[in-house]
Design an enzyme around this catalytic site. Sequence first.
Site: not given
Lengths: 574, 619
Positions: A82, A151, A218, A220, A439, A445, A484, A488
């Site tokens: 990424r 991120r 994470k 954001k 996603c 994934c 899931c 995302c």
Amino acid sequence: MANNEVVKPIGGPPSDVEHIKLDSNYLRGALVETLSNPITGGLPEDDNRLLKFHGSYMQDDRDLRNERERQKLEPAFQFMLRVVAPGGVATPSQWLVMDDLAHKYGNGTLRLTTRQAFQMHGVLKWNLKKTIQSINDTLMTTLAACGDVNRNVMSNPNPYQSEVHAEVYEWARRLSDHLSPRTPAYHEIWLDGEKVVDSLADGAEVEPIYGPVYLPRKFKIGLAVPPSNDVDVFSQDLGLIAILEEGKLVGFNVSVGGGMGMTHGDTSTYPQLGRIIGFCRSDQIIDLAEKTVTIQRDYGNRSVRKNARFKYTIDRHGLEWFVSELHERLGWQLEAARDYHFDHNGDRYGWVKGSNGRWNLTLYVQSGRIHDLGDYKLMTGLREIAKIHTGDFRLTPNQNLIIANVTSTKKRRVVELAQQYGLTDGAQFSALRRSSMSCVALPTCGLAMAEAERYLPALLDKLELIIDEAGLRDKEIVIRMTGCPNGCARPALGEISFIGKAPGKYNMYLGAGFTGDRLNKIYKESIDEQEILDTLGPIIHRYAKERQQDEHFGDFVIRTGYVQAVTSGTNFHA
Amino acid sequence: MQLQVTNSPFNESQVELLNRLLPSLTESQQIWLSGYIAALGWSAAVATVGTELQALASPTVAGSVEVLSAAGQLSKEVTVLFGSQTGNCQRLATSLSRKLEEQGFQVTLASMNGFKPNGLKKLENLLLLVSTHGEGEPPDNARTFHEFLYSKRAPQLENLRFSVLSLGDTSYEFFCQTGKDFDQRLSELGAERLSPRVDCDLDYDEPVAEWFASVINALNGRLNAPAIAAEVVQAAEASESQETEYSRNNPFRAEVLENLNLNGRGSDRETRHLELSLEGSNLQFEPGDSLGVYPENHPELVKAIIEAMGWNPAESVPFNKKGEEGSLLDALSYHYEITVLTKPLLEQAVQLSSSNALTELLAPGKQSELKEYIQGRDLLDLIQDFSPWQVPARIFVTILRKLPARLYSIASSYRANPDEVHFTVRAVRYEAHGRERYGVCSVHCAERVPSGSTLPIYIQQNPNFKLPTNPDVPIIMIGPGTGVAPFRSFLEEREELGAEGKTWLFYGDRHFVTDFLYQTDWQRMLKDGVLSKLDVAFSRDTDEKVYVQHRILEKSRELYEWLQQGAHVYICGDEKHMAHDVHTALITVIQQEGGLSPDEATAYLETMQQELRYQRDVY
């Protein structure tokens, strides 16, 4: 306000990942050694955890997993890479490098992520270093694209207010730089940098903001420019809403504690929207962001990772506690929040002239996937445009792409190229499709329980028949699908959303706010395609007939009682 | 009438076989048999076989052969030397030695490398059995002996009598070259031929039987040699190799338990892993042994040949020289070789064709054209290129070679997987001369033997590719591609025995992701310590091609340490390039790390070879 009944108290021993981070010597671990182990294309789990901080993690082609096991071959390990792009901005030369790397080392496609970053799939372990080096050579980085750090910073790629965009983008970039990890490990491992001896330095010197164990999870940040809420500002841990007065940026309203992810069947996890706690001047947001991050660093749950996001920290301690802790750390106080208004969170397609007199073309990119498909030569077309383009590219928060800052003289050429390669603003599609997001999910994934990117277009084909029948072809309805519940594609903010439960089975959620200001709610659990169509058909037809003036689908399903309005993540499961 | 050793020229085992066979023959079979033996007609001995057989009716004649002998003056000491790569010559040499001993000879049996060449001068009788490999190369355990005879040190051998049996394959240009070399060189050195050299093609039972008879009679001083029936050789071989009745000439139909492609999706290769059941066969094997597999010809090719000739697939034709018959379709599918052209085949075919072009191709001085034509062409090409043919199928098939079995290194340990045998075969498919070509056995295994079906197989022992008897001795295994197969067997065996010796595998192929054969097996063995080290080279993953020999050179210090610790080195796989390059790399390692001259390094490796510490199974 905080609802302490659903928030588990913090405590217990640190999770495995905390140990891995602590023992990693600032993200080094055994990566140099395990990356060069020629017997496996994969990495041990510990090093894979650390690799995330470097912007990559191990995946495998799940379509081939069982087949390869029988063939006495290990899974088809490959790496997702990424690339950080604050505000989604990339230069034409950067675009060309990404395109080239995708062909040389990746699977020949690129993916624009829901956070305005580039994603490349299918990179073999032995090619990671060369790929990362090339990315750095073009002045981009993969550092902190994943991992327990801040991120990619999102910002509105605004094609209208050129000066405002430039200013907000600049803040996004500075936030990104300021919160970037400082460890020399990245340079050592990927860029053949000198090995720096850290034994003399303590944590505060190596990582002044993060320290040796980084964040619990994470983090954001997104910057919205009203009236567009394309960044889904309330889904961010830290959301900043630009406040313009007389066309000039004066500062930002501050929203904290949003987040999408949850775990199926665990009501201690839930999506949550950020809450606005005040306003600050533009030049204060770096300080604000740093202090917010350090509060989460110190108070976040390091024992249970699925309860470690900032939203749970806020909900556990209460918003008031947070504000006072923040004020204390800042040494100054936020002002009262100012007025703002959001219209939508989707993109506006086609050619638009910015206030600087340059042109911007917003292209529809299904699920953010850049590839060639039959006559639709999106990847080739964009490469050809990049070769002549003098402006920039902007990845939108809805996985679309803006060819931005096109001069009047270049516009004609861009129009021709777009036409030649079948690039589209999506006008031929339904507004439903143009408002869709998904996603990656299968086959790469590791978390996916069901298809998303590969399936959503087929489902849309069928839903469009219903939409057309109902006469709603031009009605924007935000529809999102993920494989899931980790969120995302920000599925908790879809007016219609599907979250994968098992192959071919989805939980269906309805009722999010069109502007990204309200979470949706589960309507049906574990349903297959037929049940999806059978369930949605009548609702859409009724919406066509009974909707009020300018009433959005998400509001309609609440008014008509299909679902209850969710007022806070803490009652998402109620 | 009951034959006995005393009333016939046959030894005990022959008598026993003949007594079993003869009463079972019908009248027409007897007539056929006598004609068949008469028709063999290429050894001097054979001319009299007919009369020998006729003499069966009148036992008194048999003893008269002995009259011609001057047995009293003849030496009863015979040295039998073999040069064997896959074990065929070794087995035949053992069988011959036993026969000679039965007749009262004192036999010294050894591999050529195991024989001290300075003892040559003292010998009186020498029998050589040797195979030929690649471009006329001697097998590994004949190499130094071969070099010795061609060196200046080779002595004059006026007192020596000798004969050579060579095994080979007429589809190779240098057919039986090593046997020819020995035959010519011994003669040049002054030795006298006991009996003429016999060169055998893949189907060697009959000529071997003749050579056996011929040398035994010559050693006995008899002028005329009664042929030993091919069955006798086979029976003798069978009793040598296996307790069971299943053998090369009586293959076991093994059920396929598993047949999978080891190459991941996207590979340009297809390598099959087959697991067969040996249940009820009584067959066993050791690591390093090979599996013989009888294939079937590709149905499309069989069909095309029959159509091109305008034959009737149901027509009855002979399957072999033993008188078995069946449909043409079956004959071409299961019994005859149709994918390879050989010079002898063309020479016989020209008799059946009215094509001038074929006659011209076979004309003297056209060797290179002939060679080029034969290369990569099959029977269908021959038929199409040199029509018209006006020959009945039953005649035409008699010029074809018997469809031979293919040998594959066994990829499993019997101890680890009792009653199973695993092997590895890479499907050979390519286009040549405007048509898709298929490897006979490999494509048969890849396409037409799903689990549940059966394959006719036998075990071919390979005494020249064996684990050290001491399980503590370190082993270095070099096996790129399908060459890795026997090392799976080696390691499974060592795991099963709980061997302590270190193990090191060098593996290579094209692409890591798709072509890492048995990857998860090796990974597990590394984790469990059965495999101590694994080095890999994938040639097509990087700009510069890397092969196993490069990895060997990179690890030269450690590798030399292992050698000094007494490690055995094994190479399996491609002979032409890999084995040669690896050999050179090993010499470099020894030279560099041992501080030796090139000659000394070569000698180091040769000593290892003589000590059986350097073994190869290459093809």
